[in-house]
Structures are given as structure tokens and as C-alpha cells.
Design an enzyme around this catalytic site. Structure first.
Site, PDB file in Angstrom:
ATOM      1  N   ASP A  86       0.860  -1.191   0.000  1.00 27.91           N
ATOM      2  CA  ASP A  86       0.000   0.000   0.000  1.00 27.91           C
ATOM      3  C   ASP A  86       0.897   1.241   0.000  1.00 27.91           C
ATOM      4  OD1 ASP A  86      -3.130   0.733   1.108  1.00 27.91           O
ATOM      5  OD2 ASP A  86      -1.572   2.239   1.385  1.00 27.91           O
ATOM      6  N   GLU A 136      -2.789   0.169  -4.181  1.00 28.53           N
ATOM      7  CA  GLU A 136      -2.517  -1.092  -3.498  1.00 28.53           C
ATOM      8  C   GLU A 136      -2.661  -2.326  -4.371  1.00 28.53           C
ATOM      9  OE1 GLU A 136      -5.772  -2.305  -0.550  1.00 28.53           O
ATOM     10  OE2 GLU A 136      -6.108  -0.164  -0.820  1.00 28.53           O
TER      11      GLU A 136
END
Ligand code: DGT
Ligand code: CA
Ligand code: CA
Length: 364
Positions: A10, A112
Site C-alpha cells: 500500500d 494497493e
């Protein structure tokens, strides 16, 4: 192989970090990236903020006016409008690096992705930690972007782990550590558990995953239904068998403008549409892309949206095709249009690279 190893990656404070990459002087200032809603002023919401701004209490989704109040004492605070095309560009480059370092790559969103790395690490967590550190290093060196990575035997735990230490974190959870990692965490770290579900647990005096484990699967199923109940039961125990599924980003480009006044008059909307056609054509050209799908979007006076799109016979990048198709879509959309239109948008998707060869076919 019994033991899988999965990464969840992320990007940290993503949109705001992209702005810092483009303008390094921003790094020492509070930075807020804003979705300004309409016609000037400060109406709209914060998409994200860097960590300096977060220290003053700025959060994603907060009205811009609130964020300005929170930062009123900081005269170096910066408020920037979102620039999705630029963020997508940075995202694509980082995703490419991640993909090259995975067995299977699953794109989740601009900031992500999951990577299955079981094969290339032979299921060895030590090798996996090195690989994760390496991926972080390459992304930092090549793109100057920091990210946080969770490494564990499955997607669920990796997702929770990537959020455990932020920014620039690396959290590795070996199979034998799963229980001790999860138990002290708040119940809301389980993906999908929102404010409402959390409140239900708070009422039962349950705060941590350890507390949650006191409930058996039948109690959870009664409370939440079988599907969600079982999911919560398994998640509390770190059980998740979801495979990492090969998935690439579906890139699309869009442009939107706010009309001078709300309207549903074809001639009036057409003026703005022409500007949008030119703009989207320029974006496609700049990125060397052809598209096979074209759409228009209305944001109506009540802020609800309506879209209409069509698939073309062949990929194209021709401005004439953009005009012809979008004008037809506009005409069709207005036939049964009830409310007034406030903002008008255009979107191209199903993109392909414009190479010498295929550009010729687009003329047929
Ligand atoms: P973090 O916590 O360091 O990962 O920070 P972000 O900003 O990367 O947060 P994340 O991963 O939850 O979201 C990724 C991007 O999605 C973020 O840069 C902006 C966008 N986003 C997140 N929440 C909101 C929201 O409430 N409203 C809008 N408009 N955009 C949002
Ligand atoms: Ca993020
Ligand atoms: Ca995210």
C-alpha cells in the site's frame, strides 16, 4: 506447497506523496489534496493529506473548510486539487516493479496490490522479507515513492499487516505469529468491518480480536448472517484461503467540467462537450493510447450521476470519432433526461497502445 507467502503493498499517503514527488519543497509542509466540488470556493472534501497535515487532525473525507480550520495556525499549509492522471502515471510505474517481483499480481486500486511470492521465495519467510525490502528499495530509488508492505501466509493478514506500521513500514507475520499478532488488535482492522459493525461489538463490550474470539461461529452467524458471520469468525483466527488472482489495472482517462449554469439544452451542453473532446483527445495522444470505449457522464443538480457509454467497432484515437460518438451519446442521454445537468464529463477506456502498426488499422 502448504505455506503460502503473500505481500500486500500500500503506497503511503498516496496522492499527497505524489505531489511531494513533483514538488519536493512540499515535504516539509502540511499538504492536503482536495476534491473541489464545483464552481470555486472551498466546497469539497479532502482526498488525502500528508503526515504533517494529519498531525493537525486532517483526515480523508473531511470537508476542505474543516481542514483549513485545523490548519489555520500553519501559514505554510498547501491545498492542491487532485490530478488523477498524474497519480495513475506514478502508480503504473510502481505497479510494474511490483509485478516483476511476483509470481501472481493482483491489482486492487491505484495505491494497493497483492503479490503472491510463494514460488520465488520457496515459501521461505526470510527470503520473502528480503524480497519485500528489495521491492521497497527499488520503488524508492526509481520513483522516490514510499510504501508499506505486509508479508504473511495470506491476503487477510498481509492487508492488516501493511497497515500496522505506516508510513514506510514492513511487517512480517510468520505462521506461528499470526495469533499473537492479531489478538491485541482492534476488531475494526478486519477488512470490511465498518463503524456500524464495530459499534455492535462495542455494545457487547468487545474491543479486540481476542475478545471477538469468545464468540462461536453460531453466535456470529445469528448476528450477521451466515456469510459475514463465518467471515468474521475465520478472520479473527487469521484464516483466509482467497487466492491472489491475476488482475491488471483497468486504466481509463476522463475529463469533467462544471457548466456555467445547470442545463439540459443540447446546444448549450454541446459547447462544453467540444472542449472535453479536445482535452480527452490530447490525453490519449500524450499517452500514446487508442480506446475502444467512449462514455459521457452527467453530474446532475442533486449531485447524482448518470453515465452513458458505447463500445466502438475498432480501437481509435481520432478526434473526429470522439466528436461523432460523444455527440450521439449526448443526444441519446438528453431524450429521457429529467434533472438539470451541473457537470459534464467524458471518459475513454478499453485502452491499447498506439504503435505504428495498429495506428494504421485505426483508419479503416
Ligand atoms: P495511508 O494511510 O498512508 O495509506 O494514506 P492514503 O492517503 O494512501 O490512504 P488510503 O490508502 O486509505 O487511500 C488511498 C487514496 O485514496 C488516497 O491517497 C486518496 C483516496 N482516498 C482515501 N480516502 C478517501 C476519501 O474519503 N475521499 C476521497 N475523495 N478520496 C479518498
Ligand atoms: Ca495508501
Ligand atoms: Ca489503500
Amino acid at each position: 506447497m502448504d505455506n503460502r507467502i503473500v505481500f500486500h503493498i500500500d503506497f503511503d499517503y498516496f496522492y499527497a506523496q505524489c505531489e511531494e514527488i513533483r514538488t519536493p519543497e512540499l515535504k516539509s509542509k502540511p499538504v492536503c489534496v482536495c476534491v473541489f466540488s464545483d464552481r470555486g470556493g472551498d466546497s469539497g472534501a479532502i482526498a488525502t493529506a500528508n503526515y504533517i497535515a494529519r498531525e493537525s487532525g486532517v483526515k480523508s473525507g473531511m470537508p476542505i473548510i474543516f481542514a483549513k480550520k485545523k490548519l489555520s495556525g500553519k501559514n505554510d499549509a498547501i491545498f492542491l486539487p487532485v490530478d488523477f492522471d498524474y497519480y495513475s502515471e506514478i502508480s503504473e510505474r510502481a505497479m510494474q516493479i511490483m509485478k516483476e517481483n511476483s509470481d501472481t499480481f493482483e491489482y486492487v486500486g491505484r495505491d494497493e496490490a497483492y503479490l503472491e511470492v510463494t514460488k520465488r521465495t520457496q515459501g521461505d519467510f526470510k527470503k520473502a522479507s528480503h524480497l519485500a525490502q528489495q521491492v521497497k528499495n527499488i520503488i524508492r530509488e526509481k520513483i522516490r515513492l514510499t510504501c508499506s508492505i505486509g508479508v504473511s501466509p495470506n491476503k487477510l493478514i498481509s492487508k492488516i499487516a501493511s497497515d500496522f506500521k505506516k508510513p514506510d513500514g514492513l511487517t512480517v507475520i510468520m505462521p506461528e505469529e499470526v495469533e499473537s499478532f492479531l489478538e491485541p488488535l482492534k476488531i475494526r482492522v478486519i477488512p470490511g468491518i465498518g463503524k456500524k459493525t464495530e459499534e455492535q461489538f462495542v455494545k457487547m463490550n468487545f474491543a479486540t480480536i481476542k475478545d471477538l474470539k469468545k464468540l462461536d461461529v453460531f453466535a456470529l452467524n445469528r448476528e450477521f448472517g451466515r456469510k459475514i458471520g463465518t467471515y468474521i469468525f475465520n478472520s479473527a483466527r487469521g484464516i483466509d484461503n482467497e487466492p491472489v488472482k491475476e488482475r491488471e489495472p483497468t486504466i481509463q482517462y476522463s475529463k469533467i467540467i462544471t457548466l456555467k449554469e445547470d442545463s439540459k439544452d443540447y446546444g448549450f451542453l454541446l459547447e462544453s462537450l467540444h472542449i472535453l473532446c479536445d482535452e480527452i483527445h490530447e490525453v490519449a495522444n500524450k499517452n500514446n493510447k487508442m480506446f475502444k470505449s467512449l462514455g459521457i457522464q452527467f453530474v446532475q443538480s442533486d449531485l447524482t450521476t448518470r453515465t452513458k457509454s458505447r463500445m466502438l467497432k475498432n480501437p481509435t484515437n481520432s478526434l473526429e470519432e470522439i466528436h461523432k460518438n460523444s455527440e450521439q451519446l449526448l443526444k441519446e442521454a438528453l431524450i429521457d433526461q429529467e434533472g438539470m445537468v451541473r457537470r459534464l464529463g467524458i471518459k475513454i477506456s478499453e485502452l491499447s497502445d498506439l504503435t505504428g502498426q495498429s495506428s494504421i488499422t485505426s483508419y479503416f
